[in-house]
Write a protein that holds these residues in place. Structure first.
Motif, PDB file in Angstrom:
ATOM      1  N   GLY A  49      -4.829   5.109  -2.555  1.00 57.57           N
ATOM      2  CA  GLY A  49      -3.536   5.140  -3.247  1.00 57.57           C
ATOM      3  C   GLY A  49      -2.528   5.881  -2.392  1.00 57.57           C
ATOM      4  N   LYS A  52       2.632   2.280  -2.822  1.00 56.28           N
ATOM      5  CA  LYS A  52       2.644   1.207  -3.829  1.00 56.28           C
ATOM      6  C   LYS A  52       1.523   0.200  -3.529  1.00 56.28           C
ATOM      7  N   GLU A  55      -1.929   1.730  -4.233  1.00 56.92           N
ATOM      8  CA  GLU A  55      -2.340   1.812  -5.644  1.00 56.92           C
ATOM      9  C   GLU A  55      -2.958   0.488  -6.097  1.00 56.92           C
ATOM     10  N   GLU A  56      -2.465  -0.637  -5.518  1.00 54.45           N
ATOM     11  CA  GLU A  56      -3.070  -1.943  -5.833  1.00 54.45           C
ATOM     12  C   GLU A  56      -4.482  -2.037  -5.256  1.00 54.45           C
ATOM     13  N   ARG A  58      -6.391   0.461  -4.577  1.00 54.08           N
ATOM     14  CA  ARG A  58      -7.201   1.410  -5.360  1.00 54.08           C
ATOM     15  C   ARG A  58      -7.735   0.748  -6.645  1.00 54.08           C
ATOM     16  N   ARG A  59      -6.837  -0.017  -7.293  1.00 58.36           N
ATOM     17  CA  ARG A  59      -7.221  -0.666  -8.549  1.00 58.36           C
ATOM     18  C   ARG A  59      -8.422  -1.588  -8.313  1.00 58.36           C
ATOM     19  N   ASP A  81      -5.934   0.674   2.967  1.00 58.33           N
ATOM     20  CA  ASP A  81      -5.193   1.635   2.149  1.00 58.33           C
ATOM     21  C   ASP A  81      -4.746   2.815   3.019  1.00 58.33           C
ATOM     22  N   HIS A  85      -0.998   4.231   4.122  1.00 62.21           N
ATOM     23  CA  HIS A  85      -0.709   5.612   3.718  1.00 62.21           C
ATOM     24  C   HIS A  85      -0.275   6.461   4.917  1.00 62.21           C
TER      25      HIS A  85
END
Ligand code: TYD
Length: 215
Positions: A49, A52, A55-56, A58-59, A81, A85
């Protein structure tokens, strides 16, 4: 394992690692609040995460519906990810001279994917060094607790475990052992703390180390 590199940045990069329920997020939040009180320019973020896009990702990674994600796919998703980041959040903040605090980073991939998923440390290290342009933390706090203590803390705190938390106990035990090994591989940046101590006492130890590095 250990590879020497000259720091290429102005800021300071600090990460928090540990098994599930080890209290690293609590410690990171305490340090964050303390640095703000000291009027230090600090950014607190987390993986997976922190962006933005992240976070997708991560989901997907934490969704128990994707029980059959291949270990390589998992490693690459964590790395994707991380790349986003690093380039969107971490590097710009370090280049601006800020202190960056991150809840989990490269060592999570080494412990979870490299060791517990049995992909091997070398491959996971190479992948992550490539996507981060060799960006390692200056300081890494490892909150050590027996893995079952952490799992019990989690189970008390909430009903549903995510895809990673729901892995078999043997998996979490391997993560715990892997972190111990990593602390030996990277002695210059790892500080191992007893996660079973009171949060205030751990925070005091964290501050002592952070003050040393901030000078
Ligand atoms: P999170 O809810 O952030 O867990 P925690 O509160 O314990 O930090 O979920 C992150 C999960 O993803 C956690 O089980 C550890 C795992 N993980 C990896 O397997 N590899 C990685 O590179 C990272 C960053 C996390």
């Amino acid at each position: 394992m250990e590879r020497n590199r000259a720091p290429k940045r102005k800021g300071v990069f600090i990460t928090f690692e540990g098994v599930e329920g080890s209290g690293k997020t609590t410690q990171m939040n305490m340090l964050h609040a303390h640095l703000i009180r000291m009027k230090i320019d600090v950014v607190a973020t987390h993986e997976p995460g922190g962006t933005k896009l992240g976070e997708e990702i991560r989901r997907i990674l934490l969704d128990p519906a994707f029980a059959n994600i291949h270990p390589l796919t998992e490693a690459v998703l964590y790395a994707a990810d991380r790349a986003q980041h690093v380039y969107e959040v971490i590097k710009p903040a370090l280049d601006a001279g800020k202190v960056v605090l991150c809840d989990r980073y490269i060592d999570s991939s080494l412990a979870y994917q490299g060791v517990a998923r049995r992909l091997g440390l070398e491959g996971v290290q190479n992948l992550n060094e490539w996507v981060t342009d060799d960006l390692y933390p200056d300081l890494t706090f490892l909150l050590e607790i027996p893995y079952w203590v952490g799992l019990n803390r989690l189970r008390k705190g909430k009903k549903d475990l995510d895809r990673m938390e729901g892995q078999p106990e043997a998996f979490h035990e391997q993560v715990q052992e892997a972190y111990r090994t990593l602390a030996k591989f990277f002695p210059h940046r790892f500080v191992v703390l007893n996660g079973e101590e009171k949060p205030e006492k751990i925070h005091h130890q964290v501050m002592q180390e952070v003050k040393k590095i901030l000078g």
